[in-house]
Design an enzyme around this catalytic site. Sequence first.
Site, PDB file in Angstrom:
ATOM      1  N   TYR A 221      29.962 -50.874  34.471  1.00  0.00           N
ATOM      2  CA  TYR A 221      30.714 -49.740  33.922  1.00  0.00           C
ATOM      3  C   TYR A 221      32.063 -49.581  34.644  1.00  0.00           C
ATOM      4  O   TYR A 221      32.125 -49.587  35.887  1.00  0.00           O
ATOM      5  CB  TYR A 221      29.892 -48.434  34.024  1.00  0.00           C
ATOM      6  N   LYS A 230      39.228 -45.574  39.760  1.00  0.00           N
ATOM      7  CA  LYS A 230      38.844 -44.479  40.636  1.00  0.00           C
ATOM      8  C   LYS A 230      38.612 -44.941  42.073  1.00  0.00           C
ATOM      9  O   LYS A 230      38.640 -44.129  42.998  1.00  0.00           O
ATOM     10  CB  LYS A 230      37.606 -43.783  40.069  1.00  0.00           C
ATOM     11  N   CYS A 273      37.106 -33.638  29.354  1.00  0.00           N
ATOM     12  CA  CYS A 273      37.430 -32.235  29.061  1.00  0.00           C
ATOM     13  C   CYS A 273      38.785 -32.094  28.353  1.00  0.00           C
ATOM     14  O   CYS A 273      39.430 -31.054  28.456  1.00  0.00           O
ATOM     15  CB  CYS A 273      37.431 -31.417  30.342  1.00  0.00           C
ATOM     16  N   GLY A 274      39.236 -33.144  27.684  1.00  0.00           N
ATOM     17  CA  GLY A 274      40.453 -33.008  26.885  1.00  0.00           C
ATOM     18  C   GLY A 274      41.717 -33.520  27.555  1.00  0.00           C
ATOM     19  O   GLY A 274      42.823 -33.259  27.076  1.00  0.00           O
ATOM     20  N   ALA A 387      30.882 -43.610  25.673  1.00  0.00           N
ATOM     21  CA  ALA A 387      31.435 -44.870  25.151  1.00  0.00           C
ATOM     22  C   ALA A 387      32.956 -44.798  25.200  1.00  0.00           C
ATOM     23  O   ALA A 387      33.538 -43.717  25.044  1.00  0.00           O
ATOM     24  CB  ALA A 387      30.966 -45.084  23.723  1.00  0.00           C
TER      25      ALA A 387
END
Length: 626
Positions: A221, A230, A273-274, A387
């Site tokens: 992933y 990250k 969250c957008g 996804a």
Amino acid sequence: MANVNELLKEKLNEKHYQRLMALENPKLHAFVADAIELTNPETVYVCTDDDADIEYIRKQAIALGEEKTLKIQGHTSHFDGYKDQARDKAMTKYLIPKGSSLGESLNSIDKTQGTDEVRGFLKDSMVGREMLVCFFCLGPTNSDFSIECAQITDSPLVAHSESILYRRGYDQFKNLGDSENFFRFVHTEGELENAVSKNVDKRRIYMDLEENLVYSTNTQYGGNTLGLKKLALRLAIQKASAEGWLAEHMFVMGAHGPNNRVTYFAGAFPSACGKTSTSMLPGQTIIGDDIAYLRKKDGKMYCVNVEKGIFGIIRDVNPKDDPVIYEALTTPGEVIFSNVLIDSDMKPHWLGSGSELPEEGINHSGKWHKGKKDDKGNEVTASHKNARYTLNIADLCNRDPLIDDPKGVELGGIVYGGRDSDTLVPVEQAFDWTEGIILKGTSIESETTAATLGQEGVRTFNLMSNLDFLSIPLGKYIQNNLDFAEGVDKRPSVFSVNYFLKNKDGNYLNEILDKKIWILWAELRVNGDVEAIKTPTGYIPIYDDLKKLFKNSLNEEYSQAQYVEQFTIRIPENLAKLDRVEKIYKEKVATAPQILFDTFANARKRLKDCSDKHGDYVSPFDLVTK
Ligand code: SPV
Ligand code: MN
């Protein structure tokens, strides 16, 4: 280790040996030699910035079965294992030398023990495989922001994804000379079964902050494997703290105001969250959707997108709400789909696409049919909620022209968001930088999502939406943010937004595209074009300004009743939020600066004074315009 040069000569063929040696960097050579000795690959492929190398990686991803070709030209599909669908926070740890500490709540492990464990998993992991040695650059190339990175992986998918997401870095390394100042990542997907990592119980993401080195094992992933995403953000936060700049979990976008004015915003939101959809708002221009570096120069704040592509959540991408991405996902061009449903015609499908889903196909669980349950009896959705798609921003029609500018763009405003059903109004401007950082940024609480493993929908503290990635004590990070405005002539305005506010019946109070209005209002505020109403927690819009924006930008009527319901200040909820967040800082963050508590106390007093005057739920019409 055996002699570095001898080892490299033995394992690399002449062409690849010359490629590596053209980068005259002993630390890099030692890094590659160590990884070879440890993982024992069959062959080693050193990638340069040539298109031919990227093409080779794309082909390998198909040849090894990590990606499958889809019907539309340039599109491929990849599946991660059923239990490897999101960032593994529990198994992501800092390697900390004995006797030192990173402070509260950062997940760490003794350096010797952790290094032995993860290197144990890497041992001989590439036997019979090809090792890819890739070079990328964080931030624009040839810029003060640039950070060179070397990525070693046995996964062409990882290398392919990074070639879409990051600027090429081989030539950058040539300029780097023998400097030791670069980031290093070693990844193995480990043993595979049906082309997915088999031993997820041995999934580890361990980070050595002293060495700027990250190990990742037994996972595919992206959030666990893509070194530059990250994992590098964590290294960058530490580097930024030492050097006086900021590394943030933020989009960067150009908001388009009146008379062709463009004001740049950076925005931090927890995952899912957008954040991406804000950076992609119709009529605006995107610089980046996930990670930004901020630096100061000549009294101004500048920021860049660390990346050049998007690893975005595909759920709910549909022609109405995300027309630009939807177009890119349905027309020829380079796109990797991960963990979507593939039908027998090799067409991808996902939840919330606006089209009907097929009854069967192949997905992350293998052969799938509607109503399928997993071994725990949970329904397997057609596509995973986390996804994703990976694509180049350069392929999008709404890319901002300054996207690769080595100077970055000057920052006009900062936006903090979160998934909050009952407390914050849809948009609010902080009174000043300090209040913005503390009341908007350090106070973010958000309901958990499928972007990390674990239960969804739990209200969780997430300062600056960067908590998962912090590599320095929390108080130090907060102080760095507060101090960052020093010496800046025109400080960016700081806003909070909340796209997820609900009424008492549990219905959302806003439509998905309303976020465009909040950003355009913020654009007007940054430029002093509109007045605002002073509330205990910040400035909110005046009804007439929003009415105009809704009419002009969305061609919608916006009623006073809607406005009052959305912008009523919910005093008990705001006080409860302050209590919850303050408790965390008091009990868990020994390094929290005093100004944080003072600012909470001021806000609490303003909220109480306001409720004494107007009651618990205060209509914006009861408050005065500034
Ligand atoms: C996020 O979860 O914040 C992402 C995707 O942007 S990941 O690569 O998993 O971090
Ligand atoms: Mn993210």
